[in-house]
Write a protein that holds these residues in place. Structure first.
Motif, PDB file in Angstrom:
ATOM      1  N   UNK A  27       1.871  -7.141 -11.012  1.00  0.00           N
ATOM      2  CA  UNK A  27       3.805  -7.031 -10.703  1.00  0.00           C
ATOM      3  C   UNK A  27       3.669  -7.718  -9.671  1.00  0.00           C
ATOM      4  N   UNK A  28       4.191  -7.127  -8.289  1.00  0.00           N
ATOM      5  CA  UNK A  28       3.999  -7.819  -6.612  1.00  0.00           C
ATOM      6  C   UNK A  28       4.550  -9.379  -7.098  1.00  0.00           C
ATOM      7  N   UNK A  29       3.377  -9.616  -7.325  1.00  0.00           N
ATOM      8  CA  UNK A  29       3.140 -11.357  -7.060  1.00  0.00           C
ATOM      9  C   UNK A  29       4.339 -11.926  -8.200  1.00  0.00           C
ATOM     10  N   UNK A  30       4.339 -10.916  -8.866  1.00  0.00           N
ATOM     11  CA  UNK A  30       5.644 -11.526  -9.705  1.00  0.00           C
ATOM     12  C   UNK A  30       6.803 -11.929  -9.081  1.00  0.00           C
ATOM     13  N   UNK A  31       7.142 -10.280  -7.997  1.00  0.00           N
ATOM     14  CA  UNK A  31       8.356 -10.199  -8.253  1.00  0.00           C
ATOM     15  C   UNK A  31       8.847 -10.809  -6.806  1.00  0.00           C
ATOM     16  N   UNK A  32       7.485 -11.260  -5.955  1.00  0.00           N
ATOM     17  CA  UNK A  32       7.889 -12.545  -4.727  1.00  0.00           C
ATOM     18  C   UNK A  32       7.542 -13.334  -5.039  1.00  0.00           C
ATOM     19  N   UNK A  33       7.650 -13.969  -6.113  1.00  0.00           N
ATOM     20  CA  UNK A  33       7.077 -15.345  -6.569  1.00  0.00           C
ATOM     21  C   UNK A  33       9.349 -15.101  -7.263  1.00  0.00           C
ATOM     22  N   UNK A  71      -4.778  -3.667 -10.196  1.00  0.00           N
ATOM     23  CA  UNK A  71      -4.839  -5.651 -10.122  1.00  0.00           C
ATOM     24  C   UNK A  71      -3.624  -5.638 -11.131  1.00  0.00           C
ATOM     25  N   UNK A  72      -2.602  -4.461 -12.157  1.00  0.00           N
ATOM     26  CA  UNK A  72      -1.724  -5.059 -12.528  1.00  0.00           C
ATOM     27  C   UNK A  72      -0.451  -4.452 -11.953  1.00  0.00           C
ATOM     28  N   UNK A  73      -0.175  -3.226 -10.559  1.00  0.00           N
ATOM     29  CA  UNK A  73       0.580  -3.103 -10.018  1.00  0.00           C
ATOM     30  C   UNK A  73       0.482  -4.787  -8.548  1.00  0.00           C
ATOM     31  N   UNK A 130      15.242  -6.909  -6.400  1.00  0.00           N
ATOM     32  CA  UNK A 130      13.879  -6.762  -6.467  1.00  0.00           C
ATOM     33  C   UNK A 130      13.832  -7.167  -4.349  1.00  0.00           C
ATOM     34  N   UNK A 131      14.383  -6.879  -3.841  1.00  0.00           N
ATOM     35  CA  UNK A 131      13.211  -6.306  -2.499  1.00  0.00           C
ATOM     36  C   UNK A 131      13.155  -5.219  -2.966  1.00  0.00           C
ATOM     37  N   UNK A 132      14.382  -4.162  -3.533  1.00  0.00           N
ATOM     38  CA  UNK A 132      13.279  -3.167  -3.741  1.00  0.00           C
ATOM     39  C   UNK A 132      12.681  -2.164  -4.283  1.00  0.00           C
ATOM     40  N   UNK A 133      12.567  -3.312  -5.937  1.00  0.00           N
ATOM     41  CA  UNK A 133      11.205  -2.988  -6.282  1.00  0.00           C
ATOM     42  C   UNK A 133      10.189  -3.155  -5.715  1.00  0.00           C
ATOM     43  N   UNK A 134       9.982  -4.821  -4.644  1.00  0.00           N
ATOM     44  CA  UNK A 134       9.258  -5.099  -4.382  1.00  0.00           C
ATOM     45  C   UNK A 134       8.312  -3.790  -3.482  1.00  0.00           C
ATOM     46  N   UNK A 135       9.649  -3.153  -2.706  1.00  0.00           N
ATOM     47  CA  UNK A 135       9.310  -1.572  -1.833  1.00  0.00           C
ATOM     48  C   UNK A 135       8.589  -0.639  -2.444  1.00  0.00           C
ATOM     49  N   UNK A 136       9.556  -0.714  -3.952  1.00  0.00           N
ATOM     50  CA  UNK A 136       8.399   0.440  -4.732  1.00  0.00           C
ATOM     51  C   UNK A 136       6.847  -0.354  -5.313  1.00  0.00           C
ATOM     52  N   UNK A 137       7.305  -1.245  -5.789  1.00  0.00           N
ATOM     53  CA  UNK A 137       5.625  -1.213  -6.314  1.00  0.00           C
ATOM     54  C   UNK A 137       4.883  -1.543  -4.865  1.00  0.00           C
ATOM     55  N   UNK A 138       4.750  -1.279  -3.692  1.00  0.00           N
ATOM     56  CA  UNK A 138       4.465  -1.217  -2.728  1.00  0.00           C
ATOM     57  C   UNK A 138       3.803  -0.272  -2.435  1.00  0.00           C
ATOM     58  N   UNK A 139       5.043   0.942  -2.745  1.00  0.00           N
ATOM     59  CA  UNK A 139       4.630   2.568  -2.119  1.00  0.00           C
ATOM     60  C   UNK A 139       3.780   2.836  -3.507  1.00  0.00           C
ATOM     61  N   UNK A 140       4.247   1.861  -4.602  1.00  0.00           N
ATOM     62  CA  UNK A 140       3.256   2.857  -5.636  1.00  0.00           C
ATOM     63  C   UNK A 140       1.494   1.760  -5.469  1.00  0.00           C
TER      64      UNK A 140
END
Length: 606
Positions: free
Chosen positions: A582-588, A577-579, A554-564
């Motif tokens: 998605x980022x908030x769900x991952x962090x939760x 807003x969609x990204x 999930x940390x990898x996915x969060x990093x990818x979301x930040x890059x996106x």
């Protein structure tokens, strides 16, 4: 978690400067907060504000109704006309407080060597401080504030206090805020760290090790002017990761982040180079203590001591107060003569001691710092670089304005640092540090440790600061029952030996009748943490491993979301807003997994 107390938009101004400006903090049930920062930045003032001992100039302090707060300030004193018993338990009958497990634990942990019927005024300063701490801990408070509680405690007492505070309240209940420079204690007790600096309070998750990691990551993103402090913190982090295994009890993804950060960081000390330099300065002979015994007034202090001190040796000396540590150092320096045996010193040995009394500054306290430094050597070599005394002063946290300050007007920590600098400029080749951490904040301790890393001589350290001992020395010894004992496993082995001595004494004093309930309990598991059986333990270990993998994913996915998010068209609000969602769900999800990771870890530790 329920809110206990907090401060909202706090402002506090003294006649000469602003201490806090717009500070908002909160303490919830289960929070154990360590407060760090430079001396004079407002750590103790923050405790007094939150405890209601002083009022803010702006903002407000809120407390949940019915919350009972207990505080031990550095200036708090116990009525010196009372006996120890009256000060700690008041007028409560002995059979009442003796039936309270918490009261027995506190009195045994802090006052084992203090006469119960002694008048407080007849005790030493350290004993009076421990009486005040015991009186606070015996009471049942919802929230406890402690200001430098480890002062006047030895290594064993600090370990006891850490254990007591960890188990004092049930999980997710009670609250603790502690100001201390003892970094081991911060790691053992705290789950949050507040850094006080520049009129603000910056919160960090975790104890000292986690705080250092987050602070280094923050500093890496700062301006180039912060590079010097960043390098020092990176070196400190490198030590933390190479330190005791207990400090790595954090999610694996955090460990990986720390490893990535310090993968090119060299060890804190080049041991081989330092020993070569020490040998060239000292020769092969330093100090040899051979079968030495010391007897005072018919009492044997040290017995048959053998200690051959080598060039470049870095040794930490442990022992309870009165064990004979100072007498042992006296044999090294020559101020104590052995009753039997002998002491040999190399012809080139120059010994200097950093004592607690600041004796080097007494005769020059009315002179300015610049005047005293001007009398010393014009340069000093540290870490292969030649530094001027002014550069050394800067490295130890002095500003150019403080060079014109009379020594008597310096703070306790500044005097301590100046004392060390004067000793180093005198170029001894054997340096003895006797409780060097007094009056120093965590940043200054790190700076001094950094300076000592490049010091090419023999270093002997006596300290109750476990972190310092493990940080700057390569081996540890203990003075116990008059003997000098090597500790291959370091401070932890010393505490085990001391617990054995204490348990043996307790067994001898205990009545023969054993409690059937205690025997049936089958051990000393921490209350509220039942030991896991074989199958349960294996399942917990599997779950912990799975949590580590999922957190890393999930940390990898969060990093990818930040890059996106960074490369996405900033005018496409719907897409952004969609990204973000998605980022908030991952962090939760990560937050929930971290909570579960901690729960499983505690089960395994129990």
């Amino acid at each position: 978690m329920a809110h206990l107390l907090g401060g909202e938009k706090l402002r506090l101004e003294f006649p000469t400067r602003v201490i806090f400006d717009g500070v908002t903090v909160g303490l919830n049930e289960g929070d154990r907060v360590g407060v760090v920062g430079k001396n004079g930045d407002g750590k103790s003032t923050l405790l007094r504000l939150l405890a209601g001992r002083i009022e803010p100039d702006g903002g407000r302090v809120t407390r949940r109704r019915g919350v009972d707060i207990g505080m031990l300030d550095q200036s708090d004193t116990v009525d010196q006309t009372l006996t120890v018993a009256q000060a700690v338990v008041g007028g409560i009958d002995e059979h009442v407080w003796a039936g309270d497990a918490q009261a027995r634990d506190v009195i045994g942990g802090l006052l084992g060597d203090v006469p119960w019927d002694a008048v407080v005024g007849t005790l030493s300063g350290g004993q009076r401080r421990r009486v005040g701490l015991a009186a606070l801990l015996v009471a049942d408070h919802d929230v406890i504030f402690l200001d430098e509680p480890t002062n006047h405690l030895d290594v064993e007492g600090i370990a006891w206090l850490a254990g007591h505070l960890r188990k004092r309240w049930a999980q997710n209940s009670g609250g603790l805020i502690v100001v201390t420079h003892d970094r081991w204690f911060l790691d053992e007790v705290c789950n949050y760290t507040w850094e006080v600096h520049d009129q603000i309070i910056e919160p960090f998750e975790g104890g000292y090790a986690a705080y250092i990691l987050q602070r280094v990551e923050r500093d890496r993103m700062s301006a180039a002017s912060e590079a010097k402090r960043q390098n020092l913190m990176r070196k400190e982090l490198a030590w933390l990761r190479r330190g005791a295994p207990a400090r790595t009890a954090k999610p694996k993804f955090r460990i990986d982040a720390a490893n990535e950060l310090i993968e090119n960081e060299p060890p804190p000390r080049d041991t081989v180079e330092l020993k070569q330099m020490a040998t060239s300065r000292l020769g092969k002979d330093v100090v040899d203590i051979l079968d030495a015994s010391v007897v005072y007034d018919g009492r044997t202090i040290l017995k048959d001591i053998e200690w051959r001190i080598a060039p470049g040796e870095r040794t930490g000396v442990l022992g309870v107060n009165g064990a004979g540590k100072s007498t042992l150092l006296g044999l090294v320096t020559g101020t104590v003569r052995p009753t039997s045996g002998k002491v040999k010193r190399g012809t080139t040995v120059r010994i200097a001691s950093l004592t607690q009394e600041l004796a080097e500054l007494k005769d020059v306290q009315h002179e300015r710092v610049s005047t005293i430094i001007g009398r010393q050597r014009s340069s000093y070599v540290a870490g292969g670089k030649e530094l001027t005394p002014g550069q050394l002063l800067e490295r130890l946290g002095f500003t150019s304005a403080q060079l014109a300050t009379p020594i008597k007007d310096l703070s306790g920590g500044q005097k301590r640092r100046l004392q060390l600098l004067l000793i180093l400029l005198d170029e001894p080749n054997v340096l003895i540090l006797d409780e060097p951490t007094n009056d120093l904040d965590t940043d200054m301790l790190a700076a001094i440790e950094d300076l000592l890393d490049s010091w090419p001589g023999t270093l002997l350290v006596v300290s109750h600061d476990r972190y310092l001992i493990e940080r700057v020395t390569d081996q540890q010894y203990a003075v116990m029952d008059g003997h000098f004992r090597h500790l291959p496993r370091g401070v932890e082995q010393y505490l085990e030996l001391r617990r054995g001595v204490t348990d043996a004494s307790a067994d001898a004093a205990r009545k023969p009748a054993a409690s059937g309930a205690a025997a049936a309990s089958g051990g000393s598991s921490t209350p509220g943490k039942p030991a896991l059986g074989g199958a349960d333990k294996r399942n917990a270990e599997k779950e912990l491993s799975s949590l580590d993998r999922r957190l890393k994913k999930y940390q990898g996915e969060i990093a990818a979301a930040h890059e996106k998010l960074a490369v996405h068209d900033q005018s496409d609000y719907a897409g952004l807003g969609a990204i973000t969602g998605e980022l908030q769900k991952l962090e939760s999800t990560v937050a929930d997994l971290e909570v579960r990771w901690l729960e499983v870890s505690e089960l395994l530790e129990g």
